[in-house]
Design a protein around this motif. Structure first.
Motif, PDB file in Angstrom:
ATOM      1  N   ILE A 148       0.826  -1.235   0.021  1.00 46.79           N
ATOM      2  CA  ILE A 148       0.102  -0.077  -0.234  1.00 46.79           C
ATOM      3  C   ILE A 148       1.039   1.178  -0.044  1.00 46.79           C
ATOM      4  O   ILE A 148       0.775   2.222  -0.746  1.00 46.79           O
ATOM      5  CB  ILE A 148      -1.015  -0.034   1.412  1.00 46.79           C
ATOM      6  CG1 ILE A 148      -1.848  -1.002   1.125  1.00 46.79           C
ATOM      7  CG2 ILE A 148      -1.623   1.325   1.342  1.00 46.79           C
ATOM      8  CD1 ILE A 148      -2.502  -1.314   2.227  1.00 46.79           C
ATOM      9  N   GLY A 149       1.863   1.149   0.946  1.00 44.45           N
ATOM     10  CA  GLY A 149       2.631   2.265   0.813  1.00 44.45           C
ATOM     11  C   GLY A 149       3.516   2.736  -0.501  1.00 44.45           C
ATOM     12  O   GLY A 149       3.779   3.800  -1.011  1.00 44.45           O
ATOM     13  N   ALA A 150       4.020   1.655  -1.256  1.00 46.42           N
ATOM     14  CA  ALA A 150       4.553   1.746  -2.350  1.00 46.42           C
ATOM     15  C   ALA A 150       3.691   2.129  -3.509  1.00 46.42           C
ATOM     16  O   ALA A 150       3.946   2.959  -4.344  1.00 46.42           O
ATOM     17  CB  ALA A 150       5.341   0.390  -2.845  1.00 46.42           C
ATOM     18  N   GLY A 151       2.605   1.533  -3.271  1.00 42.89           N
ATOM     19  CA  GLY A 151       1.445   1.972  -4.561  1.00 42.89           C
ATOM     20  C   GLY A 151       1.019   3.328  -4.304  1.00 42.89           C
ATOM     21  O   GLY A 151       1.003   4.194  -5.275  1.00 42.89           O
ATOM     22  N   ILE A 152       0.889   3.853  -2.926  1.00 43.22           N
ATOM     23  CA  ILE A 152       0.635   5.247  -2.827  1.00 43.22           C
ATOM     24  C   ILE A 152       1.638   6.229  -3.295  1.00 43.22           C
ATOM     25  O   ILE A 152       1.530   7.307  -3.828  1.00 43.22           O
ATOM     26  CB  ILE A 152       0.148   5.729  -1.385  1.00 43.22           C
ATOM     27  CG1 ILE A 152      -1.094   4.736  -0.981  1.00 43.22           C
ATOM     28  CG2 ILE A 152       0.205   7.109  -1.081  1.00 43.22           C
ATOM     29  CD1 ILE A 152      -2.384   5.288  -1.902  1.00 43.22           C
ATOM     30  N   ALA A 153       2.826   5.759  -2.753  1.00 44.56           N
ATOM     31  CA  ALA A 153       4.173   6.540  -3.450  1.00 44.56           C
ATOM     32  C   ALA A 153       4.311   6.535  -4.992  1.00 44.56           C
ATOM     33  O   ALA A 153       4.627   7.614  -5.304  1.00 44.56           O
ATOM     34  CB  ALA A 153       5.278   6.043  -2.828  1.00 44.56           C
ATOM     35  N   ALA A 154       4.175   5.619  -5.688  1.00 44.48           N
ATOM     36  CA  ALA A 154       4.024   5.520  -7.049  1.00 44.48           C
ATOM     37  C   ALA A 154       3.191   6.464  -7.539  1.00 44.48           C
ATOM     38  O   ALA A 154       3.357   7.112  -8.570  1.00 44.48           O
ATOM     39  CB  ALA A 154       3.958   4.196  -7.593  1.00 44.48           C
ATOM     40  N   HIS A 211       9.386  -2.150  -7.428  1.00 48.46           N
ATOM     41  CA  HIS A 211       9.030  -2.771  -5.786  1.00 48.46           C
ATOM     42  C   HIS A 211       7.828  -2.920  -5.607  1.00 48.46           C
ATOM     43  O   HIS A 211       7.663  -3.949  -4.943  1.00 48.46           O
ATOM     44  CB  HIS A 211       9.403  -1.466  -4.945  1.00 48.46           C
ATOM     45  CG  HIS A 211       9.512  -1.718  -3.420  1.00 48.46           C
ATOM     46  ND1 HIS A 211       8.357  -1.689  -2.761  1.00 48.46           N
ATOM     47  CD2 HIS A 211      10.687  -1.878  -2.559  1.00 48.46           C
ATOM     48  CE1 HIS A 211       8.585  -1.840  -1.480  1.00 48.46           C
ATOM     49  NE2 HIS A 211       9.887  -2.127  -1.214  1.00 48.46           N
ATOM     50  N   THR A 212       6.883  -2.378  -6.136  1.00 50.51           N
ATOM     51  CA  THR A 212       5.327  -2.806  -6.152  1.00 50.51           C
ATOM     52  C   THR A 212       5.222  -4.085  -6.736  1.00 50.51           C
ATOM     53  O   THR A 212       4.488  -5.151  -6.059  1.00 50.51           O
ATOM     54  CB  THR A 212       4.451  -1.908  -6.759  1.00 50.51           C
ATOM     55  OG1 THR A 212       4.950  -0.613  -6.187  1.00 50.51           O
ATOM     56  CG2 THR A 212       3.127  -2.270  -6.487  1.00 50.51           C
ATOM     57  N   ILE A 213       5.596  -4.519  -7.768  1.00 52.90           N
ATOM     58  CA  ILE A 213       5.441  -5.726  -8.492  1.00 52.90           C
ATOM     59  C   ILE A 213       6.096  -6.820  -7.593  1.00 52.90           C
ATOM     60  O   ILE A 213       5.614  -8.046  -7.389  1.00 52.90           O
ATOM     61  CB  ILE A 213       6.213  -5.825  -9.786  1.00 52.90           C
ATOM     62  CG1 ILE A 213       5.444  -4.806 -10.741  1.00 52.90           C
ATOM     63  CG2 ILE A 213       6.208  -7.006 -10.582  1.00 52.90           C
ATOM     64  CD1 ILE A 213       6.081  -4.343 -12.018  1.00 52.90           C
ATOM     65  N   ALA A 214       7.259  -6.642  -6.947  1.00 54.70           N
ATOM     66  CA  ALA A 214       8.029  -7.659  -6.424  1.00 54.70           C
ATOM     67  C   ALA A 214       7.398  -7.988  -4.989  1.00 54.70           C
ATOM     68  O   ALA A 214       7.173  -9.103  -4.629  1.00 54.70           O
ATOM     69  CB  ALA A 214       9.564  -7.072  -6.032  1.00 54.70           C
ATOM     70  N   ILE A 215       6.742  -7.115  -4.444  1.00 53.13           N
ATOM     71  CA  ILE A 215       5.878  -7.123  -3.193  1.00 53.13           C
ATOM     72  C   ILE A 215       4.698  -7.916  -3.520  1.00 53.13           C
ATOM     73  O   ILE A 215       4.203  -8.831  -2.684  1.00 53.13           O
ATOM     74  CB  ILE A 215       5.658  -5.834  -2.501  1.00 53.13           C
ATOM     75  CG1 ILE A 215       6.997  -5.241  -2.032  1.00 53.13           C
ATOM     76  CG2 ILE A 215       4.522  -6.063  -1.404  1.00 53.13           C
ATOM     77  CD1 ILE A 215       6.793  -3.792  -1.103  1.00 53.13           C
ATOM     78  N   ILE A 216       4.065  -7.653  -4.424  1.00 60.67           N
ATOM     79  CA  ILE A 216       2.723  -8.458  -4.767  1.00 60.67           C
ATOM     80  C   ILE A 216       3.059 -10.063  -5.027  1.00 60.67           C
ATOM     81  O   ILE A 216       2.609 -10.886  -4.572  1.00 60.67           O
ATOM     82  CB  ILE A 216       2.051  -7.881  -5.951  1.00 60.67           C
ATOM     83  CG1 ILE A 216       1.536  -6.472  -5.727  1.00 60.67           C
ATOM     84  CG2 ILE A 216       0.900  -8.940  -6.591  1.00 60.67           C
ATOM     85  CD1 ILE A 216       1.135  -5.753  -7.175  1.00 60.67           C
ATOM     86  N   PHE A 217       4.337 -10.191  -5.703  1.00 54.93           N
ATOM     87  CA  PHE A 217       4.728 -11.489  -5.863  1.00 54.93           C
ATOM     88  C   PHE A 217       5.027 -12.215  -4.540  1.00 54.93           C
ATOM     89  O   PHE A 217       4.623 -13.459  -4.451  1.00 54.93           O
ATOM     90  CB  PHE A 217       5.790 -11.361  -7.103  1.00 54.93           C
ATOM     91  CG  PHE A 217       6.511 -12.876  -7.105  1.00 54.93           C
ATOM     92  CD1 PHE A 217       5.742 -13.798  -7.925  1.00 54.93           C
ATOM     93  CD2 PHE A 217       7.730 -13.294  -6.528  1.00 54.93           C
ATOM     94  CE1 PHE A 217       6.475 -15.232  -7.784  1.00 54.93           C
ATOM     95  CE2 PHE A 217       8.412 -14.376  -6.578  1.00 54.93           C
ATOM     96  CZ  PHE A 217       7.711 -15.324  -7.387  1.00 54.93           C
TER      97      PHE A 217
END
Length: 424
Positions: free
Chosen positions: A162-168, A276-282
């Motif tokens: 969520i943090g990475a998504g909001i930051a992106a 970073h977001t893709i890696a976390i989802i995986f």
């Protein structure tokens, strides 16, 4: 002793605080470069980053104190009460950071206020993760402790996601000037929403029946901390050494790396955040699987695979990232995600199984938070410092990661296998 069944609301409520905790730290890590410029404008870029991550690390110095406080509450009055207090106290400083005046407005008082809020944040999260794993692992049915415990780290990376998504989104929607002017505040203000949702879920979550049964059968210790120091120092030391790799791997790869790629390898920040977001989802998808697998084949075997993998592959994966292309960095991050997913799927259960119920919250909180204070929150600061003192050697973070995993491997050799052990 068999554990009671757990309802879905309690499962979600149990790890909801982890979402808020790691959302906050992820957002801070991603915007460290901007925060450094806003609160330390007279320094050079590297010193700004060291200053920003120094404040980030300072919050971790309060975690062991928070761990003692919440451990006492959790071991004396139950897990639920401690978890309710911790999520409320976490939401306050996260939101207030979004309102802070900068150096341009009030000078160095701005940095002082930032330090105070980070210290308060560190205190409040001292019992969050350890309380959630105590709560969920204790309530898990026999033979499913690894699986249920893994949802706590699922929540950790959910907060990161969520943090990475909001930051992106913030960096994509606003210009660099707008991000520096006001955009960096938005993610912190949104932390209030997560806090309120978590508090609502926990308010009506089921009581921790396992701990209540312990309280009925035998009295809790009047001072759990004293009992912990009297009889469980060796278990604590092993958890601290094992958590060294936990802290370094998480904070280096999933907190510090976007700033590292942007500052030292000149990768676009938006690309770094997207990868970073893709890696976390995986990784979130595989964490519960490895937790489940540890219930079948044991905790130690999976941890050995993870740690040995970090030792062998960290150097070549960093080398791949130095190619600086989107796909090269993505492949490296996905590989790191597999290694980290192995670790995160198992660590909640193996730590919880190290202590008996009457001192579990205290033992976990003190051990884990000492490790995170020394080796977790300091990882970004240490990484930047190692690069600086080595005359710009960008390999130093990889070496630090490898060293922490070697220490964890040695520690794991002296830890018992606990996946078939009855939880007391």
């Amino acid at each position: 002793m068999s554990q009671t069944k757990i309802d879905k609301r309690s499962l979600i409520a149990g790890f909801s605080g982890n979402i808020l905790e790691w959302y906050d730290f992820t957002v801070y890590g991603f915007f460290a470069t901007v925060i450094g410029a806003q609160f330390f404008p007279d320094e050079d870029k590297i010193v700004q980053l060291i200053s920003a991550f120094g404040i980030f690390a300072a919050g971790y110095l309060m975690r062991p104190i928070g761990g003692i406080i919440f451990g006492h509450i959790g071991d004396r009055q139950g897990r639920k009460k401690a978890l309710l207090i911790s999520i409320l106290m976490m939401a306050i400083p996260t939101t207030l950071i979004g309102f802070l005046p900068t150096y341009a407005s009030i000078g160095w008082y701005s940095a002082l206020l930032l330090v105070i809020l980070r210290l308060f944040q560190g205190l409040s999260v001292g019992g969050e993760f350890t309380g959630s794993i105590s709560f969920l692992v204790e309530k898990a049915p026999m033979g499913k402790r690894g699986f249920f415990g893994s949802w706590t780290t699922f929540g950790v990376f959910g907060g990161m996601l969520i943090g990475a998504g909001i930051a992106a989104i913030v960096t994509a929607v606003f210009t660099t000037k707008q991000v520096n002017d006001f955009g960096w505040r938005i993610p912190f203000l949104l932390g209030a929403v997560i806090g309120i949702a978590g508090l609502y879920l926990r308010k009506d979550m089921s009581d921790d029946e396992h701990f209540k049964k312990i309280m009925k059968e035998e009295e809790t210790y009047k001072i759990p901390l004293a009992e912990f120091f009297a009889h469980y120092k060796m278990q604590s030391f092993k958890i601290i050494m094992l958590s060294w790799a936990f802290g370094v791997s998480v904070y280096l790869i999933f907190i510090f790396l976007p700033s590292y790629l942007h500052t030292f390898l000149h990768v676009k920040l938006s690309d770094a955040l997207s990868i970073h977001t893709i890696a976390i989802i995986f990784m979130m998808l595989i964490i519960p699987f490895f937790g489940h697998l540890s219930d079948k084949i044991g905790r130690k075997f999976i941890l050995f695979i993870s740690l040995i993998g970090f030792v062998i592959f960290s150097y070549p994966l960093f080398l791949l990232m130095f190619g600086k292309t989107f796909w090269a960095i993505l492949i490296a991050m996905l590989a790191f995600s597999i290694l980290e997913g192995l670790f995160q799927g198992v660590i909640p259960a193996i730590m919880t199984e190290a202590f008996p119920a009457k001192v579990r919250y205290t033992g976990l909180s003190v051990s884990y938070n000492i490790a995170l204070a020394l080796f977790g929150g300091t990882t970004p600061l240490v990484s930047v410092w190692l690069i600086k003192i080595s005359n710009g050697n960008v390999w130093m973070p990889a070496y630090y990661l490898i060293a922490s995993c070697v220490i964890a491997i040695i520690t794991l050799l002296f830890m018992p296998e606990t996946y078939k052990k009855e939880l007391d």
